[in-house]
Design an enzyme around this catalytic site. Structure first.
Site: not given
Ligand code: ATP
Length: 322
Positions: A11, A72, A103, A126, A128, A130, A172
């Site tokens: 995000g 994503r 994360d 982020t 959040d 978190d 979240r």
């Molecule tokens: P936000 O907290 O703002 O949602 P985020 O980094 O947690 O940000 P995600 O969409 O969960 O956002 O993750 C971003 C990208 O990281 C995903 O689109 C995916 O490509 C990669 N990713 C997420 N989880 C995993 C995982 N368990 N293993 C490998 N790659 C991952």
């Protein structure tokens, strides 16, 4: 270290641009070439990178969103997707990669750090908040202030109409945004996943308030992984107490807009620290801010260890929110 790259993922959050700007300035000051990867991991797999110079990051410090775009990518979660990403990093001679995200981004970064030779450094971006290993994430303060302005506006109409409002904020599965925006906005009640509540308890609280001096009230509700659940809560309160109410879901408003001063300063600090960590040869960790100082935490800990709400704020809540 001669050549590094940076991407934003997951995000978007206000302050990501300020962080990109800081990393570019820090890298160029040390004669390190820095490339911007477009659209997060999706762009890394497609090899979408371009060199960034100081001019490319001029006049972006005040802009929300991310000039690099974000996405994503389910493909990146597969070994095949990451193999392609590693090939692209090697083809361009990238020795270090900065990941600004949450994360999920760090989980992907942790896998990547075991599969390639480049150093991998995360920066918490982020709204959040978190993420373990940093007191605040980039974007959180801007989101809190956005929610606060909305709460202030809603209070005007709540007072005029003598009405009960439920204001739902993002976060979240955590209540960081709800706790800080609700306390700052003088909310009459906060519903936060870390502090379980019952609708009966909420109704008693509201009834006590309305039996006293209050003619209006604002309940700040954390989305708690179920966006829109405020409508159910409002309905249950009406069924039990007869109180009519309005629900306002702030949603993606909280993700946009110009970053606050606090977010810009944090982003600057962490962008510089990320380049510094790569130069020092660090990898597989996140640079965050703990007690006002930049600090490194292993990427794995950022999601495995739980970040608690500020205990002092939680304690004050009973006194200040009623
Ligand atoms: P936000 O907290 O703002 O949602 P985020 O980094 O947690 O940000 P995600 O969409 O969960 O956002 O993750 C971003 C990208 O990281 C995903 O689109 C995916 O490509 C990669 N990713 C997420 N989880 C995993 C995982 N368990 N293993 C490998 N790659 C991952």
């Amino acid at each position: 270290m001669k050549r590094i790259a940076i991407l934003t993922s997951g995000g978007d959050a206000p302050g990501m641009n300020a962080c990109i700007r800081a990393a570019v300035r820090a890298a160029r000051a040390q004669d390190i070439d820095i490339f911007g990867i477009r659209r997060g991991y999706a762009g890394l797999i497609q090899g979408e990178m371009e060199p960034l110079d100081r001019k490319a990051v001029a006049n972006i410090i005040h802009q929300g969103g991310t000039i690099l775009g974000t996405a994503r990518s389910s493909e990146f979660t597969t070994p095949g997707g990451r193999t392609q990403a590693v090939k692209n990093l090697e083809k361009e001679g990238i020795e270090g990669l900065i990941l600004i995200g949450g994360d999920g981004t760090f989980r992907g970064g942790c896998d990547l750090s075991q599969e390639c030779n480049a150093g991998i450094i995360g920066v918490p971006g982020t709204i959040d908040n978190d993420i373990y290993g940093t007191d605040y994430t980039i974007g959180f303060d801007s989101a809190v202030n956005c929610a606060l302005h909305a709460i202030d506006r809603i209070r005007d109409t709540a007072l005029s109409h003598e009405r009960l409002f439920f204001v739902e904020v993002m976060g979240r599965h955590t209540g960081f945004i709800a706790l800080e925006s609700g306390m700052a906005g003088g909310a009459e009640e906060l519903l936060i996943p870390e502090l379980p509540f019952g609708v009966d308890e909420l109704c008693s609280h509201l009834e006590r308030s309305f039996q006293g001096q209050k003619r209006s009230a604002i309940v700040v509700v954390a989305e708690s992984g179920k966006p829109g659940d405020s409508f159910r809560i409002a309905r249950e309160v009406r069924e039990r107490t007869g109180f009519d109410s309005r629900v306002c879901i702030l949603g993606h408003l909280q993700r946009g807009g110009s970053p606050t001063a606090r977010d810009r300063v944090l982003a600057g600090k962490l962008g510089v620290a990320a380049v510094g960590a790569l130069v020092e040869g660090k990898s597989g960790c996140m640079v965050g801010e703990v007690n006002w100082r930049a600090a490194c935490t292993p990427l794995r800990d950022t999601w495995n260890r739980k970040k608690d709400l500020n205990a002092e704020l939680v304690e004050m809540r009973e006194l200040l929110c009623e």
